[in-house]
Every structure is written in structure tokens, then in C-alpha cells.
Design a protein around this motif. Structure first.
Motif, PDB file in Angstrom:
ATOM      1  N   GLY A  20     138.471  88.731  85.500  1.00 54.26           N
ATOM      2  CA  GLY A  20     138.750  90.002  86.155  1.00 54.26           C
ATOM      3  C   GLY A  20     137.758  91.079  85.754  1.00 54.26           C
ATOM      4  O   GLY A  20     136.549  90.834  85.669  1.00 54.26           O
ATOM      5  N   ASN A  21     138.261  92.276  85.500  1.00 47.57           N
ATOM      6  CA  ASN A  21     137.392  93.326  84.950  1.00 47.57           C
ATOM      7  C   ASN A  21     137.811  93.676  83.523  1.00 47.57           C
ATOM      8  O   ASN A  21     137.566  94.782  83.039  1.00 47.57           O
ATOM      9  N   PHE A  22     138.414  92.689  82.855  1.00 45.75           N
ATOM     10  CA  PHE A  22     138.939  92.931  81.511  1.00 45.75           C
ATOM     11  C   PHE A  22     137.873  92.881  80.431  1.00 45.75           C
ATOM     12  O   PHE A  22     138.184  92.986  79.244  1.00 45.75           O
ATOM     13  N   ILE A  23     136.589  92.767  80.847  1.00 45.99           N
ATOM     14  CA  ILE A  23     135.510  92.997  79.883  1.00 45.99           C
ATOM     15  C   ILE A  23     135.569  94.429  79.371  1.00 45.99           C
ATOM     16  O   ILE A  23     134.991  94.744  78.338  1.00 45.99           O
ATOM     17  N   GLN A  24     136.286  95.292  80.091  1.00 45.11           N
ATOM     18  CA  GLN A  24     136.422  96.681  79.660  1.00 45.11           C
ATOM     19  C   GLN A  24     137.318  96.813  78.434  1.00 45.11           C
ATOM     20  O   GLN A  24     137.195  97.775  77.671  1.00 45.11           O
ATOM     21  N   LEU A 173     141.805  88.022  75.731  1.00 45.27           N
ATOM     22  CA  LEU A 173     140.655  88.874  75.458  1.00 45.27           C
ATOM     23  C   LEU A 173     139.667  88.188  74.531  1.00 45.27           C
ATOM     24  O   LEU A 173     138.446  88.332  74.690  1.00 45.27           O
ATOM     25  N   GLN A 174     140.171  87.399  73.594  1.00 43.86           N
ATOM     26  CA  GLN A 174     139.281  86.667  72.698  1.00 43.86           C
ATOM     27  C   GLN A 174     138.479  85.614  73.452  1.00 43.86           C
ATOM     28  O   GLN A 174     137.299  85.379  73.164  1.00 43.86           O
ATOM     29  N   ALA A 175     139.101  84.980  74.450  1.00 42.13           N
ATOM     30  CA  ALA A 175     138.377  83.998  75.260  1.00 42.13           C
ATOM     31  C   ALA A 175     137.247  84.671  76.030  1.00 42.13           C
ATOM     32  O   ALA A 175     136.151  84.106  76.172  1.00 42.13           O
TER      33      ALA A 175
END
Length: 277
Positions: A20-24, A173-175
């Protein structure tokens, strides 16, 4: 722009699944550093339905899922039709650049088996993420003249299914953070081999998750639909993209950089403001 395009000798499409855009919210030091060197957005749109085969099919074929007809089940069980009017970038490259070296490294095997054509002369490998990247770097060291190389890392999606998607899921998030590290190692290798200055690098994910279902995806919810997308290389205007971007536009950008003609039925477009005027 034409002069900048003439510099490009190869295109890398480097992706992770289900981020998704969860690199944020994840710790992504490589992407944080690298994406601003080119054009990027965290508001690009996945295709509908937000499922891997439909979305990676749109990335690589440049059309909406209704045209390429791929589902997870079809990609896992059937080769992509060699006579489809919606060929992959790899088939286009093979037909228009017959001597080109083409490679695809995927964590999810159905991409290689059922989304990319079997007879397009593509070097293919499917392995777990860390092993896959090691093999990719070895390939690149032996084949720095590759024209088109695709990488799909799989673990964010697997972690999301197991532990839940979204900013409140530490395992997820760790992945994403681990994929950031692996992508960084690939780009470091590209730089070490002296290939950065004449390569176009596209970085993206296929879909997000956690919208309608904490442990899945496929819906129209923004958590499933909104994704990150970036492009770094010669002629790219650095900064956040302000206009709409679809993951299927990846095909148009890669084709443009390699001088490939897209089929008449393509839905892919070059995002506004991507290339320097």
C-alpha cells in the motif's frame, strides 16, 4: 526529454507485494532517501479488484484487469495466452528488441508462470525474498546489459494476511522495512556496477490491505487502493507527482524509456509532469 531518453539503456521495475502506501509508517530509509531523487507519490491507485494477479497483470500488461483477464487462480494454473492482444512488456520487448536480455525475479511464482508469457525469452526465477535478491544481484553482475528486469518481493502481503495490514501492525511494517533493505541492496548493486546513470528505476507496490478486512484486501477502501509509486532516472522531474497515477501506468513509462510501442488497446499513460520538459 528525447536526449535524456536516449541515455536510458535499461529499465528496472522493482516492487513489493501488498505494501500500500504504508512506507509512510514503516522504517524505510532506502526509499526515504531514493524516491525524492525522482518523481514519486503515495497516492497512486491500485487496480480493481485490489488483488495480486489483477494488479501485477495491470503493471506488466498496461491494461485494466477486465482486458488482461488474470486472477490469482488463472495465473497459478494457466500460461498467459501468447496471442493475447494485451501482451506484457516482456513480449513487447522481445518482439521489438529481439536481442534484448530480459529477466523476472518473483517471490510469488504465478507472476512468472502465468502473467509473463512462457515463450518471451525471459530469464525467470521464483524464490523467497532474501534468496531471490541474492540471485538477482548475481544475475546482474553477469548481465549488466540486461534491458528489462522485474523484481517482486512477496513478504509484506504474506505478513499482512498473517498479522494484519496497516500502520498498527508491527509485523507487517517490519516486513515492509525488510523489503526496503532488500530493494536498497539491489539499487546499491546497480550503482556499484556503474549502471545508475543510464537506468530508469521504477519502484512500486501492487495494492495495500486492511480496508474492508484487517487481514485481507480486494476492496475499494483507500487502505487497499492507495499505493506508493516512484520513478528515478534520466529525464525524470524530481518531486511529488500532483496528478493521478495508476499502477498500470508503469507499463507506459517503461515502454517509453525503452522505445517500445504499446498496443492500441493499452490503458497505460505517462503521468503528468513525470519527465522534465
Amino acid at each position: 526529454m528525447a536526449k535524456d531518453l536516449a541515455i536510458i539503456k535499461r529499465v528496472f521495475i522493482l516492487g513489493m507485494d501488498g505494501a500500500g502506501n504504508f512506507i509512510q509508517q514503516a522504517q524505510t530509509p532506502f526509499l526515504d532517501r531514493f524516491l525524492p531523487q525522482g518523481a514519486y507519490t503515495c497516492a497512486a491507485q491500485a487496480e480493481t479488484p485490489t488483488i495480486s494477479a489483477e494488479c501485477w497483470g495491470s503493471v506488466l500488461h498496461g491494461v485494466v484487469p477486465a482486458k488482461h483477464g488474470l486472477t490469482n487462480e488463472i495465473a497459478a494454473s494457466e500460461p498467459y495466452p501468447a496471442d493475447s492482444p494485451y501482451p506484457s512488456l516482456f513480449r513487447l520487448a522481445r518482439e521489438q528488441l529481439p536481442q534484448a536480455k530480459l529477466a523476472s525475479f518473483t517471490g510469488w511464482g504465478p507472476i512468472n508462470d502465468g502473467i509473463i508469457e512462457a515463450d518471451a525469452g525471459v530469464e525467470k526465477l521464483s524464490r523467497p525474498d532474501a534468496e531471490l535478491v541474492s540471485e538477482l544481484i548475481r544475475y546482474l553482475e553477469a548481465n549488466p546489459d540486461v534491458s528489462l528486469l522485474f523484481l517482486q518481493l512477496d513478504e509484506p502481503d504474506g505478513s499482512g494476511h498473517r498479522f494484519g495490514y496497516g500502520p498498527d501492525s508491527p509485523h507487517y511494517l517490519q516486513a515492509i522495512s525488510e523489503c526496503d533493505r532488500l530493494l536498497g541492496s539491489v539499487v546499491d548493486a546497480i550503482g556499484r556496477l556503474g549502471l545508475l546513470q543510464d537506468s530508469l528505476i521504477l519502484l512500486l507496490t501492487d495494492h495495500g490491505g486492511g480496508g474492508a478486512d484487517k487481514f485481507s484486501h480486494g476492496s475499494e477502501h483507500e487502505m487497499d487502493k492507495n499505493v506508493f509509486w516512484g520513478c528515478v532516472g534520466p529525464g525524470i522531474a524530481a518531486g511529488r507527482l500532483q496528478g493521478p497515477v495508476s499502477i498500470k501506468d508503469t507499463a507506459a513509462v517503461a515502454a517509453h524509456a525503452l522505445g517500445l510501442r504499446l498496443p492500441a488497446g493499452s490503458d497505460a499513460r505517462i503521468p503528468d509532469g513525470l519527465f522534465r520538459a
